[in-house]
Structures are given as structure tokens and as C-alpha cells.
Design a protein around this motif. Structure first.
Motif, PDB file in Angstrom:
ATOM      1  N   LEU A  22      44.532  74.367  59.976  1.00 19.33           N
ATOM      2  CA  LEU A  22      43.334  74.045  59.204  1.00 19.33           C
ATOM      3  C   LEU A  22      43.459  74.644  57.807  1.00 19.33           C
ATOM      4  CD1 LEU A  22      40.376  74.617  61.665  1.00 19.33           C
ATOM      5  CD2 LEU A  22      41.464  72.490  61.012  1.00 19.33           C
ATOM      6  N   VAL A  23      43.117  73.866  56.801  1.00 23.16           N
ATOM      7  CA  VAL A  23      43.048  74.398  55.442  1.00 23.16           C
ATOM      8  C   VAL A  23      41.643  74.127  54.909  1.00 23.16           C
ATOM      9  CG1 VAL A  23      45.468  74.191  54.852  1.00 23.16           C
ATOM     10  CG2 VAL A  23      43.957  72.266  54.492  1.00 23.16           C
ATOM     11  N   THR A  24      41.291  74.876  53.872  1.00 24.84           N
ATOM     12  CA  THR A  24      39.966  74.700  53.287  1.00 24.84           C
ATOM     13  C   THR A  24      40.041  73.651  52.195  1.00 24.84           C
ATOM     14  OG1 THR A  24      39.452  76.967  53.747  1.00 24.84           O
ATOM     15  CG2 THR A  24      38.080  75.872  52.147  1.00 24.84           C
ATOM     16  N   VAL A  25      39.119  72.716  52.293  1.00 23.86           N
ATOM     17  CA  VAL A  25      39.119  71.591  51.376  1.00 23.86           C
ATOM     18  C   VAL A  25      37.804  71.591  50.626  1.00 23.86           C
ATOM     19  CG1 VAL A  25      38.695  69.131  51.511  1.00 23.86           C
ATOM     20  CG2 VAL A  25      40.758  70.064  52.478  1.00 23.86           C
ATOM     21  N   ILE A  26      37.882  71.334  49.335  1.00 21.97           N
ATOM     22  CA  ILE A  26      36.653  71.153  48.577  1.00 21.97           C
ATOM     23  C   ILE A  26      36.512  69.666  48.320  1.00 21.97           C
ATOM     24  CG2 ILE A  26      35.475  71.632  46.432  1.00 21.97           C
ATOM     25  CD1 ILE A  26      37.178  74.308  46.640  1.00 21.97           C
ATOM     26  N   PRO A  53      42.236  69.680  59.057  1.00 20.52           N
ATOM     27  CA  PRO A  53      43.665  69.812  59.342  1.00 20.52           C
ATOM     28  C   PRO A  53      44.479  69.466  58.098  1.00 20.52           C
ATOM     29  CG  PRO A  53      42.616  68.314  60.879  1.00 20.52           C
ATOM     30  CD  PRO A  53      41.587  68.693  59.886  1.00 20.52           C
ATOM     31  N   LEU A  54      45.610  70.116  57.977  1.00 19.19           N
ATOM     32  CA  LEU A  54      46.412  69.966  56.763  1.00 19.19           C
ATOM     33  C   LEU A  54      46.795  68.519  56.488  1.00 19.19           C
ATOM     34  CD1 LEU A  54      47.932  71.300  54.450  1.00 19.19           C
ATOM     35  CD2 LEU A  54      49.835  71.669  55.971  1.00 19.19           C
ATOM     36  N   TRP A  55      47.145  67.788  57.547  1.00 22.92           N
ATOM     37  CA  TRP A  55      47.599  66.406  57.306  1.00 22.92           C
ATOM     38  C   TRP A  55      46.492  65.567  56.700  1.00 22.92           C
ATOM     39  CZ3 TRP A  55      45.047  62.473  59.753  1.00 22.92           C
ATOM     40  CH2 TRP A  55      44.288  62.797  60.890  1.00 22.92           C
ATOM     41  N   LEU A  56      45.271  65.792  57.176  1.00 25.96           N
ATOM     42  CA  LEU A  56      44.150  65.037  56.638  1.00 25.96           C
ATOM     43  C   LEU A  56      43.836  65.488  55.215  1.00 25.96           C
ATOM     44  CD1 LEU A  56      41.972  62.982  57.125  1.00 25.96           C
ATOM     45  CD2 LEU A  56      40.594  64.734  58.206  1.00 25.96           C
ATOM     46  N   ASP A 130      42.124  80.234  61.257  1.00 21.43           N
ATOM     47  CA  ASP A 130      41.932  80.647  59.866  1.00 21.43           C
ATOM     48  C   ASP A 130      43.186  81.217  59.226  1.00 21.43           C
ATOM     49  OD1 ASP A 130      39.399  79.880  59.669  1.00 21.43           O
ATOM     50  OD2 ASP A 130      38.502  81.808  60.134  1.00 21.43           O
ATOM     51  N   ALA A 131      44.351  80.819  59.712  1.00 23.98           N
ATOM     52  CA  ALA A 131      45.563  81.382  59.111  1.00 23.98           C
ATOM     53  C   ALA A 131      45.792  80.817  57.722  1.00 23.98           C
ATOM     54  CB  ALA A 131      46.759  81.095  60.004  1.00 23.98           C
ATOM     55  N   ALA A 132      45.292  79.615  57.501  1.00 22.35           N
ATOM     56  CA  ALA A 132      45.600  78.959  56.232  1.00 22.35           C
ATOM     57  C   ALA A 132      44.347  78.539  55.486  1.00 22.35           C
ATOM     58  CB  ALA A 132      46.479  77.735  56.479  1.00 22.35           C
ATOM     59  N   THR A 133      43.181  78.901  55.984  1.00 22.26           N
ATOM     60  CA  THR A 133      41.971  78.536  55.258  1.00 22.26           C
ATOM     61  C   THR A 133      41.667  79.594  54.219  1.00 22.26           C
ATOM     62  OG1 THR A 133      40.633  79.673  56.874  1.00 22.26           O
ATOM     63  CG2 THR A 133      41.000  77.349  57.243  1.00 22.26           C
ATOM     64  N   ALA A 134      40.605  79.342  53.466  1.00 21.83           N
ATOM     65  CA  ALA A 134      40.269  80.290  52.406  1.00 21.83           C
ATOM     66  C   ALA A 134      39.843  81.634  52.983  1.00 21.83           C
ATOM     67  CB  ALA A 134      39.161  79.727  51.526  1.00 21.83           C
ATOM     68  N   GLN A 135      39.483  81.664  54.278  1.00 20.53           N
ATOM     69  CA  GLN A 135      39.077  82.934  54.882  1.00 20.53           C
ATOM     70  C   GLN A 135      40.284  83.735  55.374  1.00 20.53           C
ATOM     71  OE1 GLN A 135      37.023  80.133  56.323  1.00 20.53           O
ATOM     72  NE2 GLN A 135      35.855  80.524  54.465  1.00 20.53           N
TER      73      GLN A 135
END
Lengths: 254, 837
Positions: A22-26, A53-56, A130-135
Motif C-alpha cells: 500500500l502506498v499513500t496517494v493524494i 495498492p502500488l499497482w493501482l 504501512d511499510a510504504a505509506t506516508a505513515q
């Protein structure tokens, strides 16, 4: 041969696995929540950050429908800090630690060892939240750090403050860690080990061929040595009588 | 004393230089011959002479106790003023010394010589030397800034190098190219940087023979003193308070400029030789200069009489672009008029003005966050009440100027437009919220306004050239509202301009002009109306398409700010003075459609010394304020007159991310939405967001109920932290419940909203159950508290109390279980009413 690929995962496969992170998207436009196989996504409402998800996220980024907010460990300051740790003499033989594990989820009766409880769900590196999100924790590299940063820098470089510096630091980090790993294998002896805590997925995939070769070599050496020892022992037991026969057999084997 | 001008032959003909001691008592000159002369201020006697072993001196700097002389043989020698004798050779260069500069505290001296590097030497301990090596050619001039933390190095390659000396290792901050002329190190013309005494800006002579002012913060060019010289400039010096500037040219000219208007005050004609060094007396209206012929001139009554009063101002701000010049700017202080009457007698007023100017909301380029007093040398002064350094009294300001009567005026919160930032460089945000942002760029003759949206699908960004110089804007989902101050050129009065985003007819923009002389102080835009507060004290309400709905005079003036949500309008004005000398802020909330007043001139709750930072409505329509102490508050029960109270939602000082103490950050409020506080994180002492647009961050509410235990690893602390967390959750859940209940009771709420109230009620009870469980786990002796918690349950059906009884029995607290059972029974038959509880 059925599968012409070497054992283990290819870099492309590791990269593919990384896309579940999961990544954080704005978001830059509205999007209702999607029912995906991996579970529903949150609806996107600009300008609120949403985990996807990163792919999305990469898909939306390519269509300019979203910006990706890089995780906390992927900025110049945090990477410099991690690189300092990696290059420090005092910590020369360990890799920088991976993110902290979350609290075990079980309220197990086996309190002294929660990992043995049957209903416990203990998350470990590839599946940490949350390994790759903004948190994300900003002083540790997660399991998919190399492939994730590569994907983000390739497709969303404009969302970074200083993509060039980040790129440079990542390259430095990768080289430092790789050289550490190789140094570890140089001194590898029969029965010894190399501690690979904190190693990332792509790094494992990268060294798999090399390490596999080394370990196989060790195993062959070892089996030969064992065979010789056995033979000597038998010789001692049996006396010299059957030695010619044994030698022949050995020659055949080699 | 005679005012006749006469040159005092100080030295043998040749380049001569001078320096005043900071207390103004002594004047030291050096020249080509092997002697140093020390003149007493105000005395016509023969100067004291120190015979020295060096000759061809090139620079001199002085403190009250010693002075330093640089010579062409490369030595910098320290002489004592107490004994008038040589103390030591401070540093020796291999090539001629060209310039010296002393930090204000006299601790460090920068030495420019024909060597490539600049040496910065500790005057007390000559073994402590910093080397500045970034320049590629010999250095002509060096100049310390007011704080002593920055050094401007004018190199002979035409570049000004800015070094930061605040760390042990000097750092090159900026190469400023194209500012000064390329000059040989022994040229008469000067490229020396002169720092303005307020520390925010500096000037340097340019190749076009102007004196250009640059801001210290972003190195952008500010105003210029131009058109005064026809030849290269040989000396530039600010008056001690920065209100005047004296410059000399190689064509034997000498000019005085006024800082405020950048106009010439006087040009002197009677100069016979090129002035090489020029020095204002620290206190008196007197200026001394030395020329190329070994002469010293002391000019008394240097500044002609109408302008000489300018010398008495405590400190004049540097000539920057986009200063808050008048009260029409939302970010200007009310006291801005003080600038017009520099009478100098009320020194406290002037200082007050300066404090105001450097206050947190003016666009002060303050360097308070920049200087770190890490070695305890004391060059970072103690901040005053505004969190800024006190208005630095210019060295040696006369103490005898007593103020005859203490003048006092209340501290008034200045008006502001929520969501806007002041000018920085040539840009500012006019509005920044969750819909998007409006920013403007000052292009001197006009502005360019850009409106960008977060949701690019719903709205299209737009951009236009703005000849009216709009200075306020509001943005929401429906449209954009601008206002501009009246312009003198086009004879136009203050104008409102509304631009809807989309229409089903042709686009219907409208403009309306306010009556002459009326200015917009603050305005707001909601889904159904436009509110404008003006300097005439009126609150003007328009519909979205420009129909004036209502005009009324605000009860508490001067107005400060306003906000609106649908038909609810909140206006904030200045009320009476409270005990701490600041004025109270009063707010009113009314429904303009129904013409009902919800809250009438109620006090905006702010503790002492805290100012209002922003006012806005949350997405649910509750008023929120954010203050300078970093607390977010919301208004509870505001729809019932007299019942409103301010409740804290989040104290940003207590955020967990700040717990380590390593982070220095503040939060710039943007909005409250989705039960979260949306803000922009500002690091490094910034006060306002700037470009590129920073990311929004959000924080969950956390009501400051109690402090969290520091050590989380400890088991006992963990349990305590869990309990404290539950307590906070309980207070927060009950607050949200009562906000929602207010909403449902006072509006035509949807069934979903009504359902949410009972859901929130259950939520509160669930938190109470958890607290009860925690108490039961603690032990039998906590039974009283557990019963109290059970009595707080809101549920009237008895189910929650039943659950509470079950929890008690699970932990085998039988007495407690019985009591809860009794409570439940009494409740059920209605024996316990609200009051008794």
C-alpha cells in the motif's frame, strides 16, 4: 527441462510482488471505492490522502489522476541517516534493521511466548502494514525498499522533493549493502552463517544465484570430504583387502 | 562648536580610513604614514597619536576597548584604546590586507586580503581562525551582518559570497552573481555590502551606480536607491537606525538618501577628493569621512533639519518590496500609521511599532530561528513576548532621552483573512483550503492570479492577469471571490469580484464597488452567501449572485475576521481591554437567511498572550478556531444563545510526533474535516507556507485530558496509558455526541444524521464499558470508581448497565455487580433522574 528459469524469484517477479504494497496517494479526482480481490479500497476524495495498492497508484499516476506521497523513509534526510548507519564502522557487519514488528495480535494464554498461540496472526516483513505509506517508520528500510523506490522514482519522480539526491542515496545504499553481503560470504566457512537480517526482497533475489552457487559448492566439498572419511574408516575396518575394489568404485563416481 | 567645515590633515596624502568606537567617543584614523590618530569626539584638541611600525594602512575597525588596523604588509595589528598602545599582531597575511569587518560583539574580525581566502579571527584568541575558501579570486570587501552570524564577502570577480558562521565550520549559503561590479582589490570604487541595521536586508553598490537592496531571507532584489551617482560608488553607510543612507562616489560626490522613499535628501557639492571611508556618529547628527588625500572631515549637522528627525527613530525597517504599508492589507498592523510620525519622543511607541512589525504576523524576515546560541556567546538574544528578539536598540542610543509620559496602548489583534499568507518575495497565497488554492504573483505593474483545485476533474484550474491587484480571495466548490483595495490611478473604489465555477447559463461574473473610502478587512464565502467586513464597521452580506441581503454595523470594532458556513456567519471583532493589556476578541454568530442571532458578542476564549490564528467552520458546520499556542478549539452548543463554550479538540504541542523533542515544527491550520485536523507542517521556524505548495497533513483529534506517561515500554505505564487513552476517548466521544445532537435538534436533519446520534451515544457507552473493565481488572478496591463509571452510562434501555453487570461478574466483583444491578433497576423505574446523578 520444464522451466528454464533458475530457482527462486526473478527480479521482475519480486517487483510484481512489491506492487501489492500500500502506498499513500493524494487523489486529484474523485473515485468511489473499488471492490478488489485483495479487499475494497477506500474512496478517493481530493485532497485527502488515501492508501492504495502500488499497482493501482501507479496506474492512476500515469493517468495523472493522483499524486503519490513517498513514504517517510524515502527522503534525503532519512536515507542519509540510514546510509550513515550502514557505513559506520561500529555497525559495519550488520544491515540497518527492518521496521519494528507490530504488537502480536493474540491475547494468547501462552503469554510467555505469544508466537506459539494458535489464533495469533503475527506479521513479519513482507506483510507489514504501512511499510510504504506516508505513515511508514522513517528510520528503517522495509522489505520491498529497493523495488518500491525504483518503481516510484521511475513513475512518480515529480512527487519527490529531490529525486536525483534520493536516487543517488539509494544507489549508494544498495552498493554498501551488496558489498557487505559479499564480504560476509567471503569469510563463509563450512558450518558458519551470514546474518541477513534486514535484507530486502530484491537483494535476496539478486544474491540468490551467487549464494546458491557458493552453498552448492560447499555442499559438494562437504559430501566429498565425508565420502573420503567414510572410506578411510571402512578401510580401517576392513583392512587392505577390498581397497582395490573400493578405489575402482571411487574412480567411477568421480 | 563651529559648523564650519574644515579638513583636518590627519595623515600624509594618500588613502585614509576611519572608524568610530561604538560608544561614539573616539574616532580613529589610519593612513599611509606610520601613525594612528585617535580623535576625541566633541573636542577640537590635537588627537592622540600612536606611532606604529607599519605604514600604508588599508583598514581600521574599532570596539570600545581596542581597535584593529590592517596594513599593506599583510598584518592586522591590535591596539588597546585604554593604553593607546599596540597589543599584538593578530594575524599576518602574505599579501596586502584590503578590508576588515568586526562582528557587533567585537569577538570576530574578518580579514580580506589579496590572498584567495578570507580569515575570520577571534580577536581574543588569535589561534581560533575560520577560513573561507570558496571564492575564486582575491576578496575586496568583507561585511558582518548585525547578528554576527553571516558574512558578506565581495570578491573581485564580481560575486558576493554569503557565508554562514553560525556553525563551527563556515558554510557558503549563496553566491550572488551580477550584483556588484568586477573591481580590482585596490580600486577606489567599492563593492562593499552594507547590512541594514534591522538585519533583514543589505545594500550593495551595483555596476549601474545604484545602491540595490536585497532581502536576507531569499536573496531577492528589493528596492533600489537609484539615480544619485554619475560615477562608481566608493562608500556606503547606513545611519545607525537605518532610516538614512549616506553614499559617496569617486566623482567627489556625497549623498544622503531617505530609506523609506529611497529619495535623495541632500547632495553635497563641496567635496574635493574622493571619499574612501564614511562613518556616521553612533548617536549624533554627525558624519565623518576620510578621503584620498589624507584628510579627515567631521561634518556636524550632517542631515538637514527636516529629515534630521529621522535620526531619532529607534530603528527603521529596511526598504523591502511588499511591506505592509497600509491598513488595507489584511496582514498589516493597525499601528502602521506610526511610520508617518517619526517624532522620536515616544521611544516606547516606536519600539512597540518595531516589535509589531517584527511580530509573528508581519512578514518579518526575522532571523531569530536562524541564529543558534550554541556556544553560549549570547548573540542570540532572549525572545520577547512575541517570540522574537527585542527591537535591537541601536548601539549607544542616548539613555537621557526619557519619555516624558509613559504612553500606553492596548495590544490589538490585527485583522486577517483566514487561509491567506503575507507576501514573501513576490508571491503570496490569497486563499488555501481543502478545495484548492489561490495565489498571486506581484509583477510590479500588475499581479497574476492562479486558482488551482485539488479535484481536477470537477473544476478546471484558471489563471488571469489582474490589473486591480486583488489582495483577498475566498474559494469554495461554487466559486471564487476576490476583493481589491481602491486604486489611486483608476479612481476606483474597493471592489468585490465573484466568479462562479460553473453555471447553466453563460458565465455570470459580477463586480460590485463599495462606497468610496471603504476597504475590505476580511471576507468569506459560503455555499449561499458572501460576507464582507469593511473599515466603515459594516458587515455586508450578499447572495452568491450579488444581491445585497443585509448591511449592519458590527457591534465590536475594529473588525478582525469572519467566516461563514451556509447561512451562518461568524464575525470576530475587537472588544474591551482585558487585564493583560490585550484586547479581548468578541464573536457573533448569526443566521443571515432567518435573521437570527445565535451568539451575540460572546468572548472568544483565548488565554493570556495568545492570539487568534485562524477561524473556520468544520465540514459539519461547527465553528473552529486555531490560536498561536497551537490549540484547535470548537464551539459547543453554539446554536443556543448564551450556551456556547469553546472546547479544545487538539493541542498540537502535545502531539506524539513532537514527543522526542527533536522536531521543531509548527502547524498552519487549513481545515477541520472528517474528524481530522488538516494542516500544513511548517519546519525550521517558518510561519507561513510558501512555494512549492506543501503537502497537507492530517491529525486525529486528541483532547488534552492528561499527559501521557513517558515510558511506554514499562508494563505498568502501558496499562496507565491505556486508561488515559480511554479517558480521552470518552471525553472526545461525548463531545462529538453533543455536537451531533445539537445539529440534529436545531436543523432539519436527515434520518442518517439522527441514526448517527444514537450510534454515537452507544459509542460513548462502549468506551465507558471498556473503562469499567479496566477498573475491574485493577482490583476490588477500585469498585467505587467503577460504579461511578457505570452511573455515567447514557443508555436508557438498561442494556448497557446489564453489560456492565456482566463485566463485573466476570472479574468476580460481586458487590459491584449488585450495586450496578440496583442502579439499573432504579433507572428502569425512573427513580434516578438527571439531577440526582
Amino acid at each position: 527441462m520444464a522451466l528454464p528459469l533458475p530457482p527462486g524469484l526473478t527480479p521482475a517477479e519480486v517487483g510484481f510482488l512489491c506492487e501489492m504494497e500500500l502506498v499513500t496517494v493524494i487523489p486529484r479526482q474523485r473515485l468511489e471505492g473499488l471492490e478488489l480481490l485483495g479487499g475494497p479500497t477506500q474512496p478517493m476524495i481530493p485532497p485527502f490522502a488515501t492508501p492504495l495498492p502500488l499497482w493501482l497508484a501507479l496506474l492512476l499516476k500515469k493517468q495523472r489522476r493522483a499524486n503519490i506521497s513517498p513514504p517517510g523513509w524515502l527522503n534525503v534526510e532519512a536515507l542519509t541517516h540510514i546510509l550513515d548507519f550502514e557505513t559506520d564502522e561500529r555497525t559495519a557487519d550488520v544491515f540497518s534493521p527492518s521496521p519494528r514488528l507490530p504488537q502480536p495480535t493474540s491475547t494468547a494464554p501462552l503469554e510467555e511466548d505469544p508466537y506459539l498461540a494458535h489464533d495469533a496472526l503475527e506479521l513479519s516483513p513482507p506483510f507489514l502494514k504501512d511499510a510504504a505509506t506516508a505513515q511508514a517508520q522513517d528510520d528503517a528500510l522495509p522489505y520491498h525498499w529497493l523495488e518500491l523506490s525504483h518503481l516510484l522514482l521511475t513513475h512518480a519522480a515529480d512527487d519527490f522533493d529531490d529525486p536525483d539526491a534520493v536516487h543517488r542515496l539509494l544507489r549508494d545504499l544498495r552498493e554498501v549493502r551488496m558489498s557487505k553481503l559479499r564480504k560476509g560470504f567471503r569469510v563463509l566457512d563450512a558450518g558458519a552463517g551470514v546474518k541477513m537480517n534486514g535484507m530486502g526482497g530484491m537483494e535476496v533475489a539478486e544474491v540468490r544465484g551467487f549464494v546458491g552457487g557458493v552453498v552448492d559448492g560447499l555442499r559438494i566439498n562437504r559430501s566429498r570430504e565425508e565420502a573420503r572419511k567414510e572410506e578411510e574408516a571402512e578401510q580401517r575396518e576392513n583392512g587392505l583387502g577390498s581397497s582395490n575394489y573400493r578405489d575402482d568404485e571411487d574412480d567411477d563416481m568421480l | 562648536m563651529a559648523t564650519r567645515l574644515r579638513g583636518r590633515p590627519a595623515h600624509a596624502p594618500g588613502p585614509t580610513y576611519l572608524a568610530y568606537t561604538p560608544n561614539g567617543k573616539k574616532l580613529i584614523t589610519v593612513g599611509t604614514n606610520g601613525a594612528v590618530r585617535i580623535f576625541q569626539h566633541g573636542s577640537d584638541d590635537e588627537p592622540a597619536i600612536i606611532d606604529v611600525t607599519t605604514d600604508n594602512h588599508t583598514a581600521v575597525v574599532a570596539t570600545n576597548t581596542f581597535f584593529l588596523v590592517g596594513a599593506e604588509d599583510g598584518s592586522v595589528t591590535k591596539y588597546s584604546l585604554l593604553t593607546n598602545s599596540m597589543e599584538e599582531i593578530l594575524v599576518r597575511c602574505s599579501l596586502p590586507v584590503r578590508d576588515l569587518s568586526l562582528s557587533r560583539d567585537g569577538e570576530w574580525v574578518a580579514v580580506a586580503s589579496d590572498e584567495l581566502e578570507v580569515k575570520v579571527v577571534d580577536t581574543g584568541d588569535m589561534t581560533r581562525i575560520m577560513h573561507l575558501r570558496e571564492q575564486s579570486r582575491p576578496v575586496k570587501h568583507v561585511s558582518f551582518d548585525v547578528s554576527g552570524s553571516m558574512l558578506a564577502v565581495s570578491c573581485s570577480d564580481g560575486v558576493v559570497y554569503m557565508y554562514s558562521l553560525s556553525s563551527e565550520q563556515p558554510q557558503l549559503l549563496k553566491r550572488i552573481d551580477g550584483l556588484v561590479k568586477t573591481l580590482e582589490t585596490d580600486a577606489e570604487a567599492s563593492s562593499k555590502v552594507a547590512w541594514h541595521p534591522d538585519g533583514r536586508a543589505f545594500v550593495a553598490p551595483t555596476s549601474t551606480r545604484d545602491i540595490q537592496c536585497l532581502a536576507r531571507k531569499d536573496w531577492q532584489r528589493q528596492k533600489a536607491f537609484s539615480g544619485g551617482h554619475r560615477a562608481d560608488i566608493s562608500a556606503v553607510k547606513w545611519s545607525p537606525n537605518g532610516a538614512l543612507l549616506a553614499t559617496a562616489g569617486v566623482d567627489n560626490s556625497l549623498c544622503i538618501w531617505e530609506t523609506r522613499s529611497q529619495r535623495l535628501v541632500k547632495t553635497f557639492e563641496d567635496i574635493n577628493h574622493t571619499i574612501l571611508a564614511l562613518n556616521w556618529h553612533p548617536t549624533d547628527n554627525l558624519c565623518s569621512y576620510t578621503n584620498h588625500n589624507g584628510e579627515l572631515f567631521i561634518r556636524e549637522d550632517f542631515v538637514p533639519s527636516p529629515s534630521s528627525s529621522l535620526l531619532k527613530i529607534a530603528l527603521h525597517p529596511a526598504p523591502m518590496n511588499n511591506e505592509p504599508l497600509s491598513k488595507i492589507s489584511g496582514n498589516a498592523r493597525k499601528q502602521a500609521d506610526d511610520r508617518q510620525k517619526p517624532d522620536g519622543v515616544h521611544r516606547s511607541v516606536e519600539d512597540q511599532y518595531l516589535d509589531d512589525l517584527l511580530g509573528p504576523d508581519a512578514m518579518s524576515e526575522d532571523d531569530a530561528g536562524f541564529i543558534e546560541d550554541d556556544d553560549g556567546a549570547g548573540y542570540a538574544e532572549v525572545p520577547n513576548g512575541f517570540g522574537k528578539r527585542a527591537a535591537g536598540a541601536v548601539n549607544g542610543l542616548p539613555v537621557k532621552r526619557h519619555q516624558p509620559y509613559p504612553s500606553w496602548r492596548p495590544q490589538v489583534q490585527e485583522a486577517f483573512q483566514p487561509g491567506s499568507t503575507p507576501w514573501r518575495g513576490n508571491r503570496r497565497y490569497l486563499c488555501l483550503n481543502l478545495t484548492g488554492f489561490v495565489w498571486t504573483v506581484n509583477q510590479e505593474t500588475h499581479h497574476t492570479v492562479t486558482v488551482e483545485f485539488y479535484d481536477r476533474q470537477e473544476h478546471r484550474d484558471f489563471h488571469f492577469t489582474d490589473p486591480y491587484k486583488y489582495d483577498k480571495a475566498c474559494l469554495n466548490e461554487k466559486g471564487t471571490l476576490f476583493s481589491c483595495p481602491p486604486s489611486a490611478q483608476s479612481q476606483q473604489s474597493a471592489t468585490l469580484y465573484y466568479r462562479p465555477h460553473e453555471t447553466w447559463t453563460t458565465r455570470m461574473e459580477w463586480k460590485t464597488q463599495l462606497p468610496a473610502g471603504e476597504l475590505v478587512i476580511s471576507m468569506s464565502l459560503s455555499d449561499s452567501c458572501i460576507v464582507v467586513m469593511t473599515t466603515a464597521g459594516y458587515v455586508r452580506v450578499y447572495t452568491l449572485f450579488g444581491v445585497p441581503l443585509l448591511v449592519h454595523r458590527q457591534k465590536s470594532t475594529p473588525a478582525v475576521t469572519c467566516a461563514s458556513f451556509r447561512d451562518y456567519v461568524m464575525t470576530v471583532g475587537t472588544g474591551p481591554v482585558s487585564g493583560d493589556g490585550t484586547t479581548r476578541l468578541l464573536y457573533s454568530i448569526e443566521n443571515v437567511r432567518r435573521d437570527e442571532i445565535c451568539q451575540n458578542e460572546d468572548v472568544l476564549a483565548l488565554p493570556e498572550g495568545v492570539e487568534l490564528r485562524s477561524v473556520f467552520f468544520s465540514d459539519k458546520g461547527d465553528p473552529c478556531i486555531y490560536d498561536t499556542s497551537g490549540v484547535l478549539l470548537t464551539l459547543l452548543h453554539w446554536r443556543t444563545p448564551g450556551q456556547a463554550k469553546w472546547v479544545p479538540l487538539l493541542d498540537t504541542k502535545m502531539l506524539e510526533r513532537l514527543a522526542s523533542g527533536k522536531k521543531d515544527e509548527t502547524y498552519w491550520p487549513v481545515a477541520v474535516a472528517d474528524n481530522k485536523f488538516h494542516c500544513i507542517i511548517l519546519k525550521g521556524g517558518e510561519e507561513y507556507p510558501y512555494f512549492p505548495r506543501p503537502l497537507l497533513s492530517d491529525f486525529d483529534f486528541n483532547i488534552p485530558v492528561s499527559s501521557m506517561p513517558a515510558n511506554k515500554d514499562d508494563d505498568e505505564d502501558k496499562e496507565l496509558a491505556h486508561q488515559k487513552g480511554l479517558e480521552e476517548q470518552f471525553v472526545r466521544a461525548s463531545l462529538q455526541h453533543s455536537l451531533q445532537r445539537d445539529l440534529v435538534e436545531n436543523t432539519n436533519a436527515s434520518s442518517a444524521q439522527k441514526a448517527e446520534v444514537s450510534m454515537m451515544e452507544r459509542g460513548v457507552d462502549k468506551v465507558l464499558l471498556q473503562m469499567l473493565a479496566a477498573e475491574c481488572r485493577e482490583g476490588e478496591e477500585r469498585g467505587m470508581k467503577a460504579l461511578e463509571i457505570a452511573a455515567l452510562m447514557r443508555d436508557r434501555t438498561g442494556k448497557m448497565l446489564e453489560a456492565a453487570g456482566k463485566i463485573a461478574s466476570r472479574f468476580q466483583r460481586d458487590i459491584l455487580g449488585d450495586k450496578i444491578h440496583q442502579l439499573a433497576e432504579r433507572r428502569l423505574v425512573g427513580l434516578v433522574d438527571e439531577e440526582e446523578m
